[in-house]
Enzyme design. Structure first.
Site, PDB file in Angstrom:
ATOM      1  N   GLU A  79       0.795  -1.221   0.000  1.00 55.45           N
ATOM      2  CA  GLU A  79       0.000   0.000   0.000  1.00 55.45           C
ATOM      3  C   GLU A  79       0.833   1.279   0.000  1.00 55.45           C
ATOM      4  O   GLU A  79       0.394   2.298  -0.519  1.00 55.45           O
ATOM      5  CB  GLU A  79      -0.926  -0.001   1.229  1.00 55.45           C
ATOM      6  CG  GLU A  79      -1.940  -1.128   1.271  1.00 55.45           C
ATOM      7  CD  GLU A  79      -2.998  -1.003   0.181  1.00 55.45           C
ATOM      8  OE1 GLU A  79      -3.313   0.144  -0.200  1.00 55.45           O
ATOM      9  OE2 GLU A  79      -3.489  -2.041  -0.285  1.00 55.45           O
ATOM     10  N   SER A 490     -52.974 -25.544  37.791  1.00 62.04           N
ATOM     11  CA  SER A 490     -52.767 -25.726  39.232  1.00 62.04           C
ATOM     12  C   SER A 490     -51.509 -25.052  39.758  1.00 62.04           C
ATOM     13  O   SER A 490     -51.271 -25.085  40.969  1.00 62.04           O
ATOM     14  CB  SER A 490     -52.725 -27.218  39.566  1.00 62.04           C
ATOM     15  OG  SER A 490     -53.986 -27.807  39.342  1.00 62.04           O
TER      16      SER A 490
END
Length: 829
Positions: A79, A490
């Protein structure tokens, strides 16, 4: 040409002059230094195991010291080979680009330095305009003046976009290779170094061939610059492409828990801040408990699903050969005619069968649903089948993994037990398989139709220790543990009985367990609540009535206390009054509540009567692993005279994190001051009432009385004590009308937990299962205790309780029992 060169240098001088003129308006060094990298939010268990990660941008910040020198060399060679010598702008590169422009008339790509790329990445767009390029040059020059080369390089290493939502090389190493940078070889580092130019088209996952060519260019540049030798170049350039997409390395995938925490963080901080500020959020749940809860729910749903039968393959990919049928043997005058002994026939070749390559390519497109893997049946033997999975492995399913699969007819009916593998599967069928966790045996599987949930918490401070909202979050994000309001059956009775105890009844109070037949003149229909089963004992003590879950006794208690008084009392446990029916069906659980609401109510009973508040987040750290918020729950104690742990945090009120932490605490109603005495939770029922109800719940999960003296009776949840072999447990089963919802809630050790099983379609019944002798034969000593060998109508003890038992077996296996004299349940505070 000379005039062109002169014009170029005049332009450069003009640009430099413009830079110094515009310099005061460029971003300040402080802004550049304080640019905060967007890092995802990570969610951990209380003991530090990663369970999820949120954020569009994946980022793992690294320091320059942590980056392999080879990667730095690869980047610089490719780069910006003069990075350490130029001033932010490379005159040679600019000159080359300018020459290309005047000779070809096209703008090139070769003039950007790493510093210029950073300038563009932080402050500009990628548009190809001269005005943008000039601003890029100015910012690059400014950065070089204010930051060192190493600082610029480190920012670049962490900021640059590298595809698949990876920003920075630390994240890219994880996304592409599932490793950290120091674990990568030269070929892999060169691959990453080649990505900045065009990550979308050069990445090794989407474009492996183009990535390989780009890698070769990077290696050539490294060879030219003398960073590697010819042998290293040859080996790395010829290396295979090994990249594949990796997610975050999760210790445990717990999406229902993580989603709850994520939504809470977004509610307080907002989506952008929550997802990009690098928060480390620690759940109150521990790794072991959450894992045990998930495995218990999944196994329980498979057990339910398998005892109701095999619903058939997902697809038939090709026509199988006709199944050979043995000819009947005739008997004449007592002598068998024909050949009764089996004959070895040569294997037949099915010309319709797909090739292995075609099968594996097809399987790649079929969804995996952990722990289920898609597979295709290739051959069928008498008592086994061979299947192939997507990675090309051939797996044999032996009879032990097939024998459960009698045919599913409907929710109430199953077919006969299979005798051979061909009764179940044929060649060419697409099915699911799974590996049994208890013995690693592969078996035929299917995606359960039923849904389930489990939530467990510490009853003394409300910290949620495990939460599971369904079989698979990736199939349904609906969290049944916190969002599904279902009839509790229940499971409401402990609260109804608590209301009665709080209004003068005792465990020895006698009620009449006899049928109720009440005419309702307004509807013209008689109300006849019945026991399940429809057995009536006559006069019965409250302890026994709750343990045996006598419906008519619950109705009579409601009448004795009064509906309004009972509703008010039950609301003390945290239930919304609007969800509590104001009629006598309340006593049988016609109200609908979430598992989290139910377990929170059970916690009040288990902790001595205190209304603790459930919470999921134990603490929050920032991206520097500094503590910024710690939960300060209320405790089941009165008085609470010991101090909570001191928070190691020093925050300025102007700091955004401090302000957000304060907002978080204020929103949740919890304290985040540096040092605070433990706060007592509100005591909503007396400790005496809590004690008496939990005593009744102890009786509900065991065998009671004496067989020889004819006082023997079983609590509806008796399997819990038989299997857990503990005396410090209590609980209550729950089943709604027609078995559409099944529950079990209870306490063990110092935990409370609730499990639920039902269909998402609330009108669908869980049905019943007939006896499967194949399953009974496997484990006769535990038949009808736990698992897929259970028979009969689905109910709380059969459908929901096994998950609760499995969870408690795992998390309490190394925990001593809690004697009553030492338990905070009986001596709160």
């Amino acid at each position: 040409m000379l005039l062109s060169a002169l014009g170029f240098f005049l332009a450069v001088i003009s640009i430099i002059g413009m830079y110094f003129y515009l310099k005061p308006g460029l971003p300040s060094v402080e802004i550049l230094r304080e640019v905060k990298l967007q890092t995802p939010m990570r969610i951990f268990t209380q003991d530090g195991k990663l369970i999820s990660q949120y954020g569009v941008k994946r980022r793992i910040p690294v320091s320059l010291d942590d980056v392999p020198e080879t990667l730095v060399q690869a980047l610089i060679a490719t780069e910006d080979s003069r990075f350490y010598s130029h001033i932010g702008v490379d005159p040679i590169g600019v000159g080359r680009a300018f020459l290309n422009l005047i000779t070809t008339g096209e703008r090139g790509q070769g003039a950007s330095t790493l510093t210029m790329q950073m300038a563009r990445g932080f402050f500009l767009t990628k548009e190809k305009k001269f005005s943008r390029k000039i601003r890029e040059l100015f910012i690059a020059l400014h950065m070089e003046q204010e930051l060192s080369k190493d600082e610029i390089l480190e920012l670049y290493l962490n900021k640059v976009e590298l595809g698949h939502r990876a920003f920075g090389f630390g994240a890219a190493a994880q996304v592409y290779y599932g490793k950290n940078l120091k674990q990568l070889n030269l070929a892999q580092l060169a691959t990453l170094a080649g990505l900045p130019q065009a990550p979308s088209v050069l990445n090794p996952i989407s474009r492996p061939e183009r990535s390989k060519e780009r890698r070769r260019i990077v290696l050539l540049r490294m060879l030219d610059e003398g960073y590697i030798n010819r042998q290293q170049f040859d080996e790395a350039s010829q290396a295979p492409v090994t990249a594949k997409k990796h997610g975050a390395e999760l210790a445990l995938d717990a999406p229902y828990l993580a989603d709850l925490i994520y939504n809470e963080m977004v509610e307080i901080y907002g989506k952008e801040i929550a997802e990009t500020s690098g928060f480390n959020v620690f759940a109150t749940a521990t790794y072991d408990m959450q894992k045990a809860a998930q495995e218990a729910v999944i196994q329980n749903l498979h057990d339910y699903d398998e005892r109701h039968g095999f619903r058939g393959p997902l697809a038939q990919l090709w026509e199988p050969l006709e199944r050979a049928v043995a000819k009947p043997v005739a008997v004449v005058d007592g002598i068998e005619q024909g050949n009764p002994s089996p004959v070895e026939l040569p294997p037949r070749i099915n010309k319709n069968a797909w090739s292995i390559e075609k099968v594996t390519a097809y399987l790649d497109s079929v969804e995996e649903i952990d722990p289920l893997l898609p597979a295709v049946v290739m051959t069928v033997q008498e008592k086994s089948v061979d299947v192939i999975i997507a990675d090309g492995r051939m797996i044999q399913l032996v009879w032990d993994g097939l024998d459960w699969a009698r045919a599913y007819i409907d929710d109430q009916t199953q077919g006969d037990e299979p005798e051979v593998a061909a009764d179940i599967l044929q060649e060419g069928m697409l099915v699911y398989i799974r590996k049994r966790p208890q013995d690693d045996v592969w078996q035929l599987g299917q995606l359960p139709d039923a849904a389930g949930a489990l939530v467990a918490l510490d009853p003394y401070d409300g910290s949620v220790k495990a939460v599971v909202g369904g079989y698979s979050f990736y199939k349904s994000q609906f969290n049944r543990a916190t969002q599904a309001k279902r009839q509790v059956g229940s499971n409401i009775k402990p609260f109804v009985y608590a209301s009665a105890i709080g209004n003068g009844y005792t465990l020895a109070s006698i009620m009449n367990d006899a049928p109720i037949n009440q005419w309702d003149s307004s509807s013209g229909v008689a109300w006849r609540p019945q026991n399940s089963p429809a057995v009536y004992e006559g006069p019965i003590r409250l302890r026994v009535a709750l343990g045996m879950s006598k419906n008519v006794v619950s109705v009579r208690l409601l009448r004795g206390v009064g509906i309004d008084e009972t509703v008010d009392y039950i609301s003390r446990f945290g239930f919304d009054k609007d969800d509590i029916p104001r009629d006598e069906t309340l006593s049988l659980g016609s109200g609908s509540h979430t598992p989290l609401e139910v377990v929170s109510g059970i916690a009040v009973l288990a902790n001595g009567g205190f209304a603790v508040r459930p919470y999921f987040i134990e603490r929050i750290e920032n991206d520097l692993e500094e503590l910024i918020w710690q939960a300060q729950p209320v405790y089941a104690c009165n008085p609470c005279d010991d101090e909570s742990p001191e928070l190691e945090q020093v925050l300025n009120e102007s700091d955004i994190e401090a302000r957000l932490a304060a907002q978080f605490s204020q929103k949740l109603g919890r304290n985040s001051q540096k040092k605070k005495v433990k706060q007592s939770a509100q005591q909503v029922i007396s400790s005496q009432t809590a004690f008496l109800v939990t005593e009744m719940m102890h009786s509900a999960v065991k065998a009671n009385g004496n067989w020889n003296k004819k006082t023997f009776w079983l609590g509806t949840g008796w399997r819990a004590t038989n299997l857990l072999q503990r005396d410090d447990i209590g609980g209550k089963t729950g089943t709604s009308n027609d078995s559409k919802d099944t529950w079990f809630s209870g306490f063990a050790g110092n935990l409370v937990a609730t499990t639920w099983v039902g269909f998402d379609d609330a009108s669908r019944q869980l049905g019943r299962a007939s006896r499967n002798q194949n399953l009974v034969n496997k484990n006769p000593e535990k038949f009808n205790w736990i698992g897929n060998a259970l028979i009969g109508t689905e109910a709380g003890a059969m459908s929901a309780q096994p998950a609760w038992i499995r969870f408690m077996q795992e998390v309490l296996k190394d925990q001593p029992q809690v004697p009553k004299k030492n338990s905070r349940r009986y001596y709160p505070g």
